[in-house]
Design a protein around this motif. Structure first.
Motif, PDB file in Angstrom:
ATOM      1  N   ASN A 128     -22.789 -13.661 -19.932  1.00  0.00           N
ATOM      2  CA  ASN A 128     -23.371 -12.704 -20.865  1.00  0.00           C
ATOM      3  C   ASN A 128     -23.500 -13.345 -22.234  1.00  0.00           C
ATOM      4  O   ASN A 128     -22.866 -14.353 -22.514  1.00  0.00           O
ATOM      5  CB  ASN A 128     -22.514 -11.442 -20.950  1.00  0.00           C
ATOM      6  N   SER A 129     -24.283 -12.713 -23.066  1.00  0.00           N
ATOM      7  CA  SER A 129     -24.536 -13.218 -24.407  1.00  0.00           C
ATOM      8  C   SER A 129     -23.990 -12.256 -25.447  1.00  0.00           C
ATOM      9  O   SER A 129     -23.947 -11.044 -25.237  1.00  0.00           O
ATOM     10  CB  SER A 129     -26.049 -13.380 -24.605  1.00  0.00           C
ATOM     11  N   THR A 130     -23.614 -12.814 -26.588  1.00  0.00           N
ATOM     12  CA  THR A 130     -23.194 -11.977 -27.710  1.00  0.00           C
ATOM     13  C   THR A 130     -24.393 -11.295 -28.357  1.00  0.00           C
ATOM     14  O   THR A 130     -24.232 -10.305 -29.055  1.00  0.00           O
ATOM     15  CB  THR A 130     -22.472 -12.817 -28.778  1.00  0.00           C
ATOM     16  N   GLN A 131     -25.592 -11.822 -28.113  1.00  0.00           N
ATOM     17  CA  GLN A 131     -26.804 -11.337 -28.783  1.00  0.00           C
ATOM     18  C   GLN A 131     -27.842 -10.824 -27.793  1.00  0.00           C
ATOM     19  O   GLN A 131     -29.020 -11.107 -27.931  1.00  0.00           O
ATOM     20  CB  GLN A 131     -27.407 -12.469 -29.619  1.00  0.00           C
ATOM     21  N   ASP A 132     -27.424 -10.089 -26.773  1.00  0.00           N
ATOM     22  CA  ASP A 132     -28.382  -9.580 -25.798  1.00  0.00           C
ATOM     23  C   ASP A 132     -29.124  -8.374 -26.382  1.00  0.00           C
ATOM     24  O   ASP A 132     -28.484  -7.384 -26.769  1.00  0.00           O
ATOM     25  CB  ASP A 132     -27.667  -9.181 -24.503  1.00  0.00           C
ATOM     26  N   PRO A 133     -30.461  -8.420 -26.439  1.00  0.00           N
ATOM     27  CA  PRO A 133     -31.209  -7.335 -27.071  1.00  0.00           C
ATOM     28  C   PRO A 133     -31.198  -6.020 -26.290  1.00  0.00           C
ATOM     29  O   PRO A 133     -31.595  -4.985 -26.827  1.00  0.00           O
ATOM     30  CB  PRO A 133     -32.630  -7.893 -27.169  1.00  0.00           C
ATOM     31  N   TYR A 134     -30.757  -6.046 -25.038  1.00  0.00           N
ATOM     32  CA  TYR A 134     -30.765  -4.841 -24.204  1.00  0.00           C
ATOM     33  C   TYR A 134     -29.372  -4.248 -23.994  1.00  0.00           C
ATOM     34  O   TYR A 134     -29.216  -3.297 -23.236  1.00  0.00           O
ATOM     35  CB  TYR A 134     -31.401  -5.150 -22.848  1.00  0.00           C
ATOM     36  N   GLY A 135     -28.366  -4.852 -24.595  1.00  0.00           N
ATOM     37  CA  GLY A 135     -27.017  -4.344 -24.425  1.00  0.00           C
ATOM     38  C   GLY A 135     -26.295  -4.880 -23.203  1.00  0.00           C
ATOM     39  O   GLY A 135     -25.207  -4.422 -22.869  1.00  0.00           O
ATOM     40  N   CYS A 136     -26.883  -5.867 -22.521  1.00  0.00           N
ATOM     41  CA  CYS A 136     -26.244  -6.513 -21.361  1.00  0.00           C
ATOM     42  C   CYS A 136     -25.369  -7.647 -21.899  1.00  0.00           C
ATOM     43  O   CYS A 136     -25.521  -8.806 -21.538  1.00  0.00           O
ATOM     44  CB  CYS A 136     -27.308  -7.053 -20.408  1.00  0.00           C
ATOM     45  N   ASP A 137     -24.465  -7.289 -22.762  1.00  0.00           N
ATOM     46  CA  ASP A 137     -23.799  -8.257 -23.609  1.00  0.00           C
ATOM     47  C   ASP A 137     -22.402  -8.656 -23.126  1.00  0.00           C
ATOM     48  O   ASP A 137     -21.984  -8.295 -22.023  1.00  0.00           O
ATOM     49  CB  ASP A 137     -23.744  -7.708 -25.034  1.00  0.00           C
ATOM     50  N   ALA A 138     -21.707  -9.374 -23.981  1.00  0.00           N
ATOM     51  CA  ALA A 138     -20.379  -9.876 -23.638  1.00  0.00           C
ATOM     52  C   ALA A 138     -19.400  -8.752 -23.317  1.00  0.00           C
ATOM     53  O   ALA A 138     -18.526  -8.912 -22.463  1.00  0.00           O
ATOM     54  CB  ALA A 138     -19.844 -10.744 -24.778  1.00  0.00           C
TER      55      ALA A 138
END
Length: 178
Positions: A128-138
């Motif tokens: 996962n990413s800290t900066q996911d624009p869709y909220g699929c984040d860390a």
């Protein structure tokens, strides 16, 4: 017996975009039988109707590797819960187990049998990413990791491919797959 890999695209995706063809070719060169199916209903039709189709369309065994991106990664939770075998690996890229944003998410189940999911996969990874624009984040990755164990990898890399984020290769995935 030849290992197999099944790569699931996300919402509105298809097998020809992002890093899917590249990863498929890399795995085929390593001796994998690779499937990158197109499921137009991924995250637009209810998981309860999509899941039986996927189970009927593919072979799953102890040498199977599952990779999913975004909605396809979220779908892997329901798939793993329903399998009657333990697959080798599952890698959830930009995955999530709860509503990540205000959009409808028919790929999600109301609840999960986390113990069943864990028992049906030998090694599970959450990228996962800290900066996911869709909220699929860390935080989404951490919630799954806390329930399932495995390995969580956090990067600062958007959605790992999107209409405005070219992502034609994904070296990390190639290295993670046995």
């Amino acid at each position: 017996m030849q290992p197999n890999a099944i790569i699931f695209h996300g919402t509105g995706g298809n097998p020809e975009i992002l890093w899917f063809p590249w990863l498929g070719e890399r795995l085929a060169q390593r001796g994998y039988s690779v499937e990158i199916p197109h499921y137009p209903g991924m995250n637009s039709e209810p998981v309860a109707t999509l899941l039986p189709k996927v189970l009927a369309d593919h072979h799953f065994d102890e040498r199977t590797v599952l990779v999913g991106h975004s909605g396809g990664a979220a779908f892997l939770l329901a798939l793993l819960e329903s399998l009657d075998v333990t697959v080798a690996q599952a890698i959830l890229v930009a995955g999530y187990s709860t509503q990540p944003n205000a959009s409808d998410e028919p790929v999600l189940q109301a609840s999960y049998d986390w113990e069943a999911i864990r028992s049906h996969v030998r090694d599970i990874y959450f990228i996962n990413s800290t900066q996911d624009p869709y909220g699929c984040d860390a935080a989404q990755g951490r919630a799954m990791f806390d329930r399932l164990g495995g390995t969580q990898i956090i990067r600062d890399d958007g959605h790992f491919g999107d209409y405005n984020q070219q992502y034609d290769t994904f070296e990390l995935l190639d290295r993670l797959i046995d």
